[in-house]
Write a protein that holds these residues in place. Structure first.
Motif, PDB file in Angstrom:
ATOM      1  N   HIS A  69     -29.379  40.380 -52.443  1.00  0.00           N
ATOM      2  CA  HIS A  69     -29.525  40.424 -51.240  1.00  0.00           C
ATOM      3  C   HIS A  69     -29.959  41.664 -50.711  1.00  0.00           C
ATOM      4  O   HIS A  69     -31.079  41.845 -49.815  1.00  0.00           O
ATOM      5  CB  HIS A  69     -28.053  40.414 -50.511  1.00  0.00           C
ATOM      6  N   GLU A  90     -33.855  42.016 -51.631  1.00  0.00           N
ATOM      7  CA  GLU A  90     -34.694  41.086 -50.822  1.00  0.00           C
ATOM      8  C   GLU A  90     -34.816  41.685 -49.505  1.00  0.00           C
ATOM      9  O   GLU A  90     -36.061  41.486 -48.843  1.00  0.00           O
ATOM     10  CB  GLU A  90     -34.082  39.559 -50.620  1.00  0.00           C
ATOM     11  N   LEU A 134     -38.746  42.617 -48.344  1.00  0.00           N
ATOM     12  CA  LEU A 134     -39.276  41.922 -47.064  1.00  0.00           C
ATOM     13  C   LEU A 134     -39.799  42.944 -46.126  1.00  0.00           C
ATOM     14  O   LEU A 134     -40.835  42.879 -45.288  1.00  0.00           O
ATOM     15  CB  LEU A 134     -38.245  40.979 -46.235  1.00  0.00           C
ATOM     16  N   TYR A 179     -36.258  38.875 -41.733  1.00  0.00           N
ATOM     17  CA  TYR A 179     -35.333  39.218 -42.724  1.00  0.00           C
ATOM     18  C   TYR A 179     -34.815  37.694 -43.283  1.00  0.00           C
ATOM     19  O   TYR A 179     -34.193  37.595 -44.257  1.00  0.00           O
ATOM     20  CB  TYR A 179     -34.334  40.110 -42.675  1.00  0.00           C
ATOM     21  N   ARG A 205     -35.597  35.388 -46.745  1.00  0.00           N
ATOM     22  CA  ARG A 205     -35.408  35.631 -47.853  1.00  0.00           C
ATOM     23  C   ARG A 205     -35.478  34.546 -48.828  1.00  0.00           C
ATOM     24  O   ARG A 205     -35.179  33.425 -48.397  1.00  0.00           O
ATOM     25  CB  ARG A 205     -33.818  36.065 -48.045  1.00  0.00           C
ATOM     26  N   HIS A 210     -33.606  34.151 -51.745  1.00  0.00           N
ATOM     27  CA  HIS A 210     -32.399  33.771 -52.217  1.00  0.00           C
ATOM     28  C   HIS A 210     -32.651  33.500 -53.851  1.00  0.00           C
ATOM     29  O   HIS A 210     -32.256  32.660 -54.530  1.00  0.00           O
ATOM     30  CB  HIS A 210     -31.685  32.591 -51.721  1.00  0.00           C
TER      31      HIS A 210
END
Length: 170
Positions: A44, A47, A51, A63, A66, A68
């Motif tokens: 998390h 990412e 981003l 955001y 993402r 995942h």
């Protein structure tokens, strides 16, 4: 640049923490994390930073996009590799740049809110966001893997570290 150096420090702490865990500990669902894993929290953080870096090319950061990525959250070595790549990306950034943040906090609407921001502001946000998740990771490790040693200031806000130093100096 202070923000860039702080982000690299955070990424280094995450690398050290990831190296301190074995593969099973990295991807094991933990009750203290409501069934989530340490790897998911690290993914998390990765990412969000990623981003933001990607957004530099388009001048837009979102955001909510993402991926995942299961590989990063389950493969400790891939997470470490990605953290190292992010450090290299930060070294290339020399100055602030205007950005547009797209954010949608509605469960009914698809149109995002458009917010004027900048690379430095988003870098600052990512620092605070990472520290928050690192504090959660620290709780999980402390309660389930007490033998794992984390960096001294892992998951502690820089303002808190400074405050504690000032209190000790008095």
């Amino acid at each position: 640049m202070q923000l860039k150096h702080t982000s690299v420090d955070i990424l280094n702490q995450l690398i050290l923490a990831s190296k301190s865990l074995d593969d099973e500990a990295f991807r094991k669902p933990l009750a203290i994390l409501s069934g989530n894993t340490i790897g998911k929290h690290i993914r998390h953080i990765i990412e969000f930073y990623d981003l933001m870096i990607v957004g530099l090319a388009s001048s837009e950061v979102n955001y909510d996009q993402r991926s995942h990525d299961k590989v990063i959250e389950e493969n400790r070595l891939m997470a470490i590799e990605k953290l190292n790549t992010l450090k290299l990306e930060f070294e290339q950034q020399k100055e602030d740049k205007p950005l547009t943040l797209l954010a949608n906090y509605s469960t009914q609407e698809n149109e995002p809110t458009v917010i004027k921001t900048s690379f430095f502001r988003e870098l600052q946000y990512n620092i605070e966001h990472a520290i928050h998740h690192m504090a959660i990771i620290k709780i999980a490790i402390t309660h389930t893997l007490p033998e794992v040693q984390l960096p001294e200031h892992f998951g502690i806000a820089y303002s808190t570290i400074k405050y504690r130093k000032e209190q000790c100096a008095q």
